[in-house]
Motif scaffolding. Structure first.
Motif, PDB file in Angstrom:
ATOM      1  N   MET A   1      18.583 -13.558  11.863  1.00 17.03           N
ATOM      2  CA  MET A   1      18.436 -12.114  11.712  1.00 17.03           C
ATOM      3  C   MET A   1      17.061 -11.681  12.214  1.00 17.03           C
ATOM      4  SD  MET A   1      20.120 -11.488   7.958  1.00 17.03           S
ATOM      5  CE  MET A   1      19.209 -12.870   7.253  1.00 17.03           C
ATOM      6  N   ALA A   2      17.058 -10.690  13.101  1.00 16.30           N
ATOM      7  CA  ALA A   2      15.804 -10.219  13.672  1.00 16.30           C
ATOM      8  C   ALA A   2      15.032  -9.391  12.659  1.00 16.30           C
ATOM      9  CB  ALA A   2      16.089  -9.393  14.917  1.00 16.30           C
ATOM     10  N   ASN A   3      13.725  -9.648  12.583  1.00 14.63           N
ATOM     11  CA  ASN A   3      12.850  -8.868  11.711  1.00 14.63           C
ATOM     12  C   ASN A   3      12.519  -7.560  12.414  1.00 14.63           C
ATOM     13  OD1 ASN A   3      10.496  -7.819  10.336  1.00 14.63           O
ATOM     14  ND2 ASN A   3      10.307  -9.820   9.374  1.00 14.63           N
ATOM     15  N   VAL A   4      12.944  -6.445  11.811  1.00 12.19           N
ATOM     16  CA  VAL A   4      12.721  -5.125  12.404  1.00 12.19           C
ATOM     17  C   VAL A   4      11.326  -4.600  12.092  1.00 12.19           C
ATOM     18  CG1 VAL A   4      13.532  -2.729  12.406  1.00 12.19           C
ATOM     19  CG2 VAL A   4      15.193  -4.613  12.308  1.00 12.19           C
ATOM     20  N   TRP A   5      10.845  -4.867  10.867  1.00 11.54           N
ATOM     21  CA  TRP A   5       9.595  -4.277  10.383  1.00 11.54           C
ATOM     22  C   TRP A   5       9.187  -4.995   9.118  1.00 11.54           C
ATOM     23  CZ3 TRP A   5       8.727  -1.711   5.708  1.00 11.54           C
ATOM     24  CH2 TRP A   5       7.559  -0.932   5.606  1.00 11.54           C
ATOM     25  N   HIS A   6       7.895  -5.060   8.844  1.00 12.31           N
ATOM     26  CA  HIS A   6       7.436  -5.629   7.582  1.00 12.31           C
ATOM     27  C   HIS A   6       6.121  -4.995   7.174  1.00 12.31           C
ATOM     28  CE1 HIS A   6       4.283  -8.124   9.467  1.00 12.31           C
ATOM     29  NE2 HIS A   6       5.144  -8.260  10.452  1.00 12.31           N
ATOM     30  N   LYS A   7       5.841  -5.062   5.875  1.00 13.48           N
ATOM     31  CA  LYS A   7       4.621  -4.458   5.335  1.00 13.48           C
ATOM     32  C   LYS A   7       4.356  -5.084   3.972  1.00 13.48           C
ATOM     33  CE  LYS A   7       2.571   0.077   4.223  1.00 13.48           C
ATOM     34  NZ  LYS A   7       1.510   0.033   5.251  1.00 13.48           N
ATOM     35  N   THR A   8       3.106  -5.244   3.616  1.00 16.33           N
ATOM     36  CA  THR A   8       2.730  -5.698   2.280  1.00 16.33           C
ATOM     37  C   THR A   8       2.175  -4.519   1.495  1.00 16.33           C
ATOM     38  OG1 THR A   8       2.271  -7.966   3.010  1.00 16.33           O
ATOM     39  CG2 THR A   8       1.273  -7.256   0.938  1.00 16.33           C
ATOM     40  N   ILE A   9       2.754  -4.283   0.312  1.00 20.73           N
ATOM     41  CA  ILE A   9       2.329  -3.190  -0.559  1.00 20.73           C
ATOM     42  C   ILE A   9       1.351  -3.757  -1.581  1.00 20.73           C
ATOM     43  CG2 ILE A   9       3.075  -1.316  -2.064  1.00 20.73           C
ATOM     44  CD1 ILE A   9       4.190  -1.162   0.772  1.00 20.73           C
ATOM     45  N   SER A  10       0.138  -3.293  -1.558  1.00 17.69           N
ATOM     46  CA  SER A  10      -0.892  -3.809  -2.453  1.00 17.69           C
ATOM     47  C   SER A  10      -0.656  -3.335  -3.884  1.00 17.69           C
ATOM     48  CB  SER A  10      -2.271  -3.347  -1.965  1.00 17.69           C
ATOM     49  OG  SER A  10      -2.329  -1.931  -1.961  1.00 17.69           O
ATOM     50  N   PRO A  11      -1.268  -3.988  -4.874  1.00 19.77           N
ATOM     51  CA  PRO A  11      -1.134  -3.533  -6.267  1.00 19.77           C
ATOM     52  C   PRO A  11      -1.560  -2.068  -6.405  1.00 19.77           C
ATOM     53  CG  PRO A  11      -2.149  -5.698  -6.185  1.00 19.77           C
ATOM     54  CD  PRO A  11      -2.066  -5.217  -4.768  1.00 19.77           C
ATOM     55  N   GLY A  12      -0.738  -1.280  -7.064  1.00 22.52           N
ATOM     56  CA  GLY A  12      -1.001   0.143  -7.203  1.00 22.52           C
ATOM     57  C   GLY A  12      -0.604   0.959  -5.989  1.00 22.52           C
ATOM     58  N   GLY A  13      -0.094   0.301  -4.956  1.00 24.14           N
ATOM     59  CA  GLY A  13       0.234   0.986  -3.716  1.00 24.14           C
ATOM     60  C   GLY A  13       1.549   1.726  -3.767  1.00 24.14           C
ATOM     61  N   LYS A  14       1.794   2.514  -2.730  1.00 27.72           N
ATOM     62  CA  LYS A  14       3.002   3.315  -2.628  1.00 27.72           C
ATOM     63  C   LYS A  14       3.437   3.342  -1.177  1.00 27.72           C
ATOM     64  CE  LYS A  14       0.274   7.572  -2.180  1.00 27.72           C
ATOM     65  NZ  LYS A  14      -0.972   6.830  -1.914  1.00 27.72           N
ATOM     66  N   TRP A  15       4.718   3.698  -0.957  1.00 29.42           N
ATOM     67  CA  TRP A  15       5.227   3.801   0.413  1.00 29.42           C
ATOM     68  C   TRP A  15       6.535   4.567   0.383  1.00 29.42           C
ATOM     69  CZ3 TRP A  15       9.673   2.276   3.043  1.00 29.42           C
ATOM     70  CH2 TRP A  15       9.611   2.371   4.443  1.00 29.42           C
ATOM     71  N   SER A  16       6.848   5.242   1.485  1.00 27.10           N
ATOM     72  CA  SER A  16       8.162   5.849   1.642  1.00 27.10           C
ATOM     73  C   SER A  16       8.509   5.865   3.116  1.00 27.10           C
ATOM     74  CB  SER A  16       8.200   7.279   1.072  1.00 27.10           C
ATOM     75  OG  SER A  16       7.313   8.130   1.776  1.00 27.10           O
ATOM     76  N   GLY A  17       9.817   5.810   3.399  1.00 26.36           N
ATOM     77  CA  GLY A  17      10.266   5.853   4.779  1.00 26.36           C
ATOM     78  C   GLY A  17      11.777   5.842   4.848  1.00 26.36           C
ATOM     79  N   VAL A  18      12.306   6.292   5.978  1.00 23.39           N
ATOM     80  CA  VAL A  18      13.751   6.304   6.200  1.00 23.39           C
ATOM     81  C   VAL A  18      14.157   4.979   6.841  1.00 23.39           C
ATOM     82  CG1 VAL A  18      15.638   7.390   7.465  1.00 23.39           C
ATOM     83  CG2 VAL A  18      13.863   8.803   6.394  1.00 23.39           C
ATOM     84  N   ILE A  19      15.176   4.348   6.259  1.00 27.98           N
ATOM     85  CA  ILE A  19      15.716   3.092   6.771  1.00 27.98           C
ATOM     86  C   ILE A  19      17.191   3.326   7.090  1.00 27.98           C
ATOM     87  CG2 ILE A  19      16.137   0.659   6.277  1.00 27.98           C
ATOM     88  CD1 ILE A  19      13.779   0.795   4.309  1.00 27.98           C
ATOM     89  N   GLY A  20      17.556   3.079   8.325  1.00 30.82           N
ATOM     90  CA  GLY A  20      18.927   3.347   8.754  1.00 30.82           C
ATOM     91  C   GLY A  20      19.944   2.447   8.076  1.00 30.82           C
ATOM     92  N   LYS A  21      21.209   2.877   8.094  1.00 29.97           N
ATOM     93  CA  LYS A  21      22.266   2.076   7.472  1.00 29.97           C
ATOM     94  C   LYS A  21      22.441   0.759   8.231  1.00 29.97           C
ATOM     95  CE  LYS A  21      26.362   3.989   9.862  1.00 29.97           C
ATOM     96  NZ  LYS A  21      27.024   2.764  10.287  1.00 29.97           N
ATOM     97  N   GLY A  22      22.954  -0.229   7.505  1.00 35.00           N
ATOM     98  CA  GLY A  22      23.179  -1.524   8.121  1.00 35.00           C
ATOM     99  C   GLY A  22      21.938  -2.385   8.259  1.00 35.00           C
ATOM    100  N   LYS A  23      20.946  -2.139   7.396  1.00 29.08           N
ATOM    101  CA  LYS A  23      19.723  -2.931   7.395  1.00 29.08           C
ATOM    102  C   LYS A  23      19.591  -3.701   6.079  1.00 29.08           C
ATOM    103  CE  LYS A  23      18.132  -1.313  11.357  1.00 29.08           C
ATOM    104  NZ  LYS A  23      19.310  -0.471  11.708  1.00 29.08           N
ATOM    105  N   LEU A  24      18.876  -4.800   6.137  1.00 25.70           N
ATOM    106  CA  LEU A  24      18.498  -5.540   4.937  1.00 25.70           C
ATOM    107  C   LEU A  24      17.057  -5.210   4.598  1.00 25.70           C
ATOM    108  CD1 LEU A  24      19.954  -9.073   5.779  1.00 25.70           C
ATOM    109  CD2 LEU A  24      21.024  -7.287   4.383  1.00 25.70           C
TER     110      LEU A  24
END
Length: 239
Positions: A1-24
């Motif tokens: 499975m190809a890695n589309v994107w990755h990120k590490t969320i630090s303690p206390g961190g936050k994130w938001s984003g749109v992820i298309g259907k058919g993704k893990l």
């Protein structure tokens, strides 16, 4: 499975984003004792979002793990839990507030400590919701990944200490285009008085097509009906 994107969320961190259907979406706890609170919205129509009561009652459960789905308030599946190394995730405990964070861990603020101040889930979600044109009125129950909260025979809620080891993973599969909003902040029921400091890695990968023998589709008849509602929605869009 190809890695589309990755990120590490630090303690206390936050994130938001749109992820298309058919993704893990694979979450990995990089140390023991992680907790990541998540909210999910249908990215094409933000009035449709994760419905905690329907998710739990339709699947006859008070916790979520592999095979369970996260249902929307339109009876469709936003995401499915397809892999899980810990076996229990908390849909009941909610998110931390500023007052509760100060009371448990000591009062801090950005002006004094800059990025070392102790963030609350409520504040993190408020910031990320605004980024997507939403507001505090759109706050909803969250799913706390990696945490175990259970009730005893008297109905009292308890937090399971030492539930999440380092390296624990849980993987969601998106069944619709989904706005994911998350906060890497403590579970409100965690009794420890030291603010947890556990980074969590997020990876987005391409999922395989959903087959007839899929564990989430076949977990309960209610799951299959929710998937059929979702497939009908996509068929009418020509997807």
């Amino acid at each position: 499975m190809a890695n589309v994107w990755h990120k590490t969320i630090s303690p206390g961190g936050k994130w938001s984003g749109v992820i298309g259907k058919g993704k893990l979406i694979r979450f990995t706890a990089l140390d023991a004792g992680a907790n990541v609170a998540i909210q999910l919205f249908h990215a094409r129509d933000l009035t449709e979002r994760y419905n905690m009561p329907d998710t739990l009652k339709a699947q006859y459960t008070a916790h979520l793990t592999r095979g369970h789905v996260l249902m929307s308030d339109n009876g469709r599946v936003l995401a499915s839990i397809v892999e899980d190394s810990v076996g229990w995730h908390d849909p009941l405990g909610g998110y931390t507030s500023r007052a509760a964070t100060d009371a448990k861990y000591g009062a801090t603020n950005y002006q004094q400590l800059r990025n070392e101040w102790l963030r609350s889930g409520q504040e993190n979600f408020a910031v990320e919701l605004v980024r997507s044109g939403l507001s505090m009125r759109d706050m909803m129950p969250v799913l706390n990944l990696f945490s175990k909260v259970y009730c005893d025979e008297e109905g009292d809620m308890h937090y399971g200490l030492d539930h999440c080891p380092a390296g624990a993973t849980v993987t969601l599969r998106t069944e619709m285009d989904t706005l994911l909003v998350l906060s890497n902040t403590p579970n409100p029921l965690d009794p420890r008085t030291v603010y947890p400091s556990v980074p969590v890695r997020i990876e987005v990968l391409q999922a395989e097509p959903v087959g007839e023998d899929d564990v989430c589709v076949n977990f309960r008849s209610e799951n299959r009906r929710a998937f059929e509602n979702t497939w009908e929605y996509h068929a009418l869009l020509g997807q």
